[in-house]
Design a protein around this motif. Structure first.
Motif, PDB file in Angstrom:
ATOM      1  N   GLU A 194      45.556  43.042  31.612  1.00  0.00           N
ATOM      2  CA  GLU A 194      45.597  41.507  30.563  1.00  0.00           C
ATOM      3  C   GLU A 194      46.147  40.499  30.615  1.00  0.00           C
ATOM      4  N   ILE A 195      47.077  40.347  31.575  1.00  0.00           N
ATOM      5  CA  ILE A 195      48.492  39.351  31.542  1.00  0.00           C
ATOM      6  C   ILE A 195      47.862  38.943  32.433  1.00  0.00           C
ATOM      7  N   PRO A 196      47.893  37.178  33.060  1.00  0.00           N
ATOM      8  CA  PRO A 196      46.869  36.125  33.579  1.00  0.00           C
ATOM      9  C   PRO A 196      48.658  36.640  35.436  1.00  0.00           C
ATOM     10  N   LEU A 197      47.704  35.983  36.681  1.00  0.00           N
ATOM     11  CA  LEU A 197      48.385  36.806  37.254  1.00  0.00           C
ATOM     12  C   LEU A 197      48.320  35.897  38.417  1.00  0.00           C
ATOM     13  N   VAL A 198      49.498  35.710  39.520  1.00  0.00           N
ATOM     14  CA  VAL A 198      49.632  35.142  40.189  1.00  0.00           C
ATOM     15  C   VAL A 198      50.463  35.039  41.440  1.00  0.00           C
ATOM     16  N   GLY A 199      49.918  35.042  42.640  1.00  0.00           N
ATOM     17  CA  GLY A 199      50.385  35.359  43.769  1.00  0.00           C
ATOM     18  C   GLY A 199      49.845  36.396  44.787  1.00  0.00           C
ATOM     19  N   ALA A 200      50.239  36.799  46.226  1.00  0.00           N
ATOM     20  CA  ALA A 200      48.755  36.771  46.958  1.00  0.00           C
ATOM     21  C   ALA A 200      49.389  38.407  46.981  1.00  0.00           C
ATOM     22  N   GLY A 201      50.041  38.992  46.186  1.00  0.00           N
ATOM     23  CA  GLY A 201      50.091  40.498  45.565  1.00  0.00           C
ATOM     24  C   GLY A 201      48.803  41.130  44.522  1.00  0.00           C
ATOM     25  N   GLY A 202      48.477  40.481  43.781  1.00  0.00           N
ATOM     26  CA  GLY A 202      47.248  39.928  43.277  1.00  0.00           C
ATOM     27  C   GLY A 202      45.975  40.252  43.587  1.00  0.00           C
ATOM     28  N   ARG A 203      46.213  38.995  44.649  1.00  0.00           N
ATOM     29  CA  ARG A 203      45.137  38.450  45.295  1.00  0.00           C
ATOM     30  C   ARG A 203      43.917  39.687  46.297  1.00  0.00           C
ATOM     31  N   MET A 204      45.100  40.242  46.683  1.00  0.00           N
ATOM     32  CA  MET A 204      45.244  41.553  47.805  1.00  0.00           C
ATOM     33  C   MET A 204      44.418  42.784  47.014  1.00  0.00           C
ATOM     34  N   TYR A 205      44.956  42.254  45.965  1.00  0.00           N
ATOM     35  CA  TYR A 205      44.473  44.066  44.924  1.00  0.00           C
ATOM     36  C   TYR A 205      42.729  43.582  43.548  1.00  0.00           C
ATOM     37  N   ALA A 206      42.578  42.169  43.919  1.00  0.00           N
ATOM     38  CA  ALA A 206      41.640  41.460  42.798  1.00  0.00           C
ATOM     39  C   ALA A 206      40.716  42.796  42.029  1.00  0.00           C
ATOM     40  N   GLU A 207      39.549  43.597  43.269  1.00  0.00           N
ATOM     41  CA  GLU A 207      38.874  44.466  42.788  1.00  0.00           C
ATOM     42  C   GLU A 207      39.415  45.630  41.487  1.00  0.00           C
ATOM     43  N   THR A 208      41.011  45.801  41.971  1.00  0.00           N
ATOM     44  CA  THR A 208      42.063  46.743  41.282  1.00  0.00           C
ATOM     45  C   THR A 208      42.150  46.433  40.148  1.00  0.00           C
ATOM     46  N   VAL A 209      42.828  45.116  39.672  1.00  0.00           N
ATOM     47  CA  VAL A 209      43.670  44.309  38.818  1.00  0.00           C
ATOM     48  C   VAL A 209      42.786  43.618  37.851  1.00  0.00           C
ATOM     49  N   GLY A 210      41.332  43.076  38.478  1.00  0.00           N
ATOM     50  CA  GLY A 210      40.293  42.047  37.651  1.00  0.00           C
ATOM     51  C   GLY A 210      41.183  40.885  38.276  1.00  0.00           C
ATOM     52  N   ALA A 211      39.858  40.442  38.919  1.00  0.00           N
ATOM     53  CA  ALA A 211      39.499  39.070  39.460  1.00  0.00           C
ATOM     54  C   ALA A 211      39.707  37.903  38.201  1.00  0.00           C
ATOM     55  N   SER A 212      39.736  38.234  37.123  1.00  0.00           N
ATOM     56  CA  SER A 212      39.331  37.509  36.652  1.00  0.00           C
ATOM     57  C   SER A 212      40.379  37.021  35.784  1.00  0.00           C
ATOM     58  N   ARG A 213      41.545  37.833  36.342  1.00  0.00           N
ATOM     59  CA  ARG A 213      43.115  37.670  35.840  1.00  0.00           C
ATOM     60  C   ARG A 213      43.478  36.470  36.692  1.00  0.00           C
ATOM     61  N   LEU A 214      43.455  36.848  37.907  1.00  0.00           N
ATOM     62  CA  LEU A 214      44.075  35.674  39.211  1.00  0.00           C
ATOM     63  C   LEU A 214      43.716  34.325  38.679  1.00  0.00           C
ATOM     64  N   LEU A 215      45.146  33.551  38.724  1.00  0.00           N
ATOM     65  CA  LEU A 215      44.747  31.687  38.244  1.00  0.00           C
ATOM     66  C   LEU A 215      44.913  30.963  39.612  1.00  0.00           C
ATOM     67  N   ASP A 216      45.293  30.321  39.605  1.00  0.00           N
ATOM     68  CA  ASP A 216      44.390  28.809  40.820  1.00  0.00           C
ATOM     69  C   ASP A 216      46.644  28.517  41.283  1.00  0.00           C
ATOM     70  N   ALA A 217      46.736  28.844  41.917  1.00  0.00           N
ATOM     71  CA  ALA A 217      48.351  28.819  42.095  1.00  0.00           C
ATOM     72  C   ALA A 217      48.627  29.179  43.115  1.00  0.00           C
ATOM     73  N   PRO A 218      49.653  28.586  43.976  1.00  0.00           N
ATOM     74  CA  PRO A 218      50.109  29.267  45.584  1.00  0.00           C
ATOM     75  C   PRO A 218      50.729  30.735  45.190  1.00  0.00           C
ATOM     76  N   ASP A 219      50.460  31.220  46.591  1.00  0.00           N
ATOM     77  CA  ASP A 219      50.394  32.511  46.540  1.00  0.00           C
ATOM     78  C   ASP A 219      51.156  33.279  47.473  1.00  0.00           C
ATOM     79  N   TYR A 220      51.992  31.812  47.628  1.00  0.00           N
ATOM     80  CA  TYR A 220      53.166  32.708  48.397  1.00  0.00           C
ATOM     81  C   TYR A 220      54.879  31.861  47.829  1.00  0.00           C
ATOM     82  N   PRO A 221      55.818  31.974  47.582  1.00  0.00           N
ATOM     83  CA  PRO A 221      57.236  31.021  47.556  1.00  0.00           C
ATOM     84  C   PRO A 221      57.629  30.092  48.298  1.00  0.00           C
TER      85      PRO A 221
END
Length: 227
Positions: free
Chosen positions: A146-173
């Protein structure tokens, strides 16, 4: 101040120059297999675009991970070598902190990057500058919910962590964010002493953050065969 910053702890081979007030030049290539080949040309690119030379650099900053063993060491060994040859200080910054800073977020969130082995490196942040916990490595399904998520790690596993949590932010450092975050800290008095004591909240010595052993292991001694 002229900060040369770069990171090789993720598939992004990224470098930037910062003069203490703004990013002068930045270059990034996404390629997980060519860190060693791409880093020096990327550094040369940002120096050329900024109209600077290596001898103008006053501080070297490298992403210290966590990240895959080989790629991570490319950046940190380069930072140590450059700092020694130039006679300037070198610092490390947690790669997750650079992703967080680049997000620009002011509310709590998680950062996650790919750790391979179906795992993610992650940290919990109060805002773009304040890490509450981590870095850690876990399966994506084990991340706090239930906490918003950024980064490529979250996007890779969107189905697992929940796509609605993914924010529009850079995936990389990206190195521009890494350099800007470091530059904020470098104006402090006695910063080197605090870093060397291990108590600085952002900067560290340029040493890798390893959260598990590398895939390659030294073979154990062979068992003796009894006659």
């Amino acid at each position: 101040m002229l900060v040369l910053a770069f990171d090789t702890a993720t598939p992004a081979v990224t470098a930037a120059l910062h003069d203490g007030e703004r990013v002068l030049a930045e270059s990034t290539t996404i390629d997980a297999r060519r860190h060693g080949e791409l880093l020096v040309p990327t550094i040369e690119t940002v120096l050329r675009e900024a109209g600077a030379s290596l001898r103008d650099v006053t501080v070297v900053v490298a992403g210290s991970g966590p990240g895959p063993y080989t790629g991570l060491r490319v950046g940190l060994m380069t930072a140590q070598a450059l700092a020694t040859s130039l006679g300037v200080p070198a610092y490390g910054v947690c790669t997750l902190d650079a992703v967080a800073y680049g997000s620009g977020l002011t509310e709590p969130f998680l950062v996650a990057t790919d750790a391979r082995r179906k795992e993610v490196f992650w940290g919990h942040y109060q805002d773009l500058r304040t890490r509450l916990s981590g870095p850690a490595v876990d399966k994506p399904q084990e991340l706090p919910g239930e906490i918003p998520l950024v980064g490529a790690g979250g996007r890779m596993y969107a189905e697992t962590v929940g796509a609605s949590r993914l924010l529009d932010a850079p995936d990389y450092p990206f190195a521009g964010a890494l350099a800007a975050l470091a530059a904020e800290q470098l104006g402090e008095r006695d910063v080197r002493e605090v870093v060397e004591s291990g108590t600085h909240p952002v900067l560290s010595l340029p040493l890798p953050i390893y959260l598990r052993r590398p895939d390659a292991q030294v073979p154990s001694a062979s068992k003796k065969v009894s006659s």
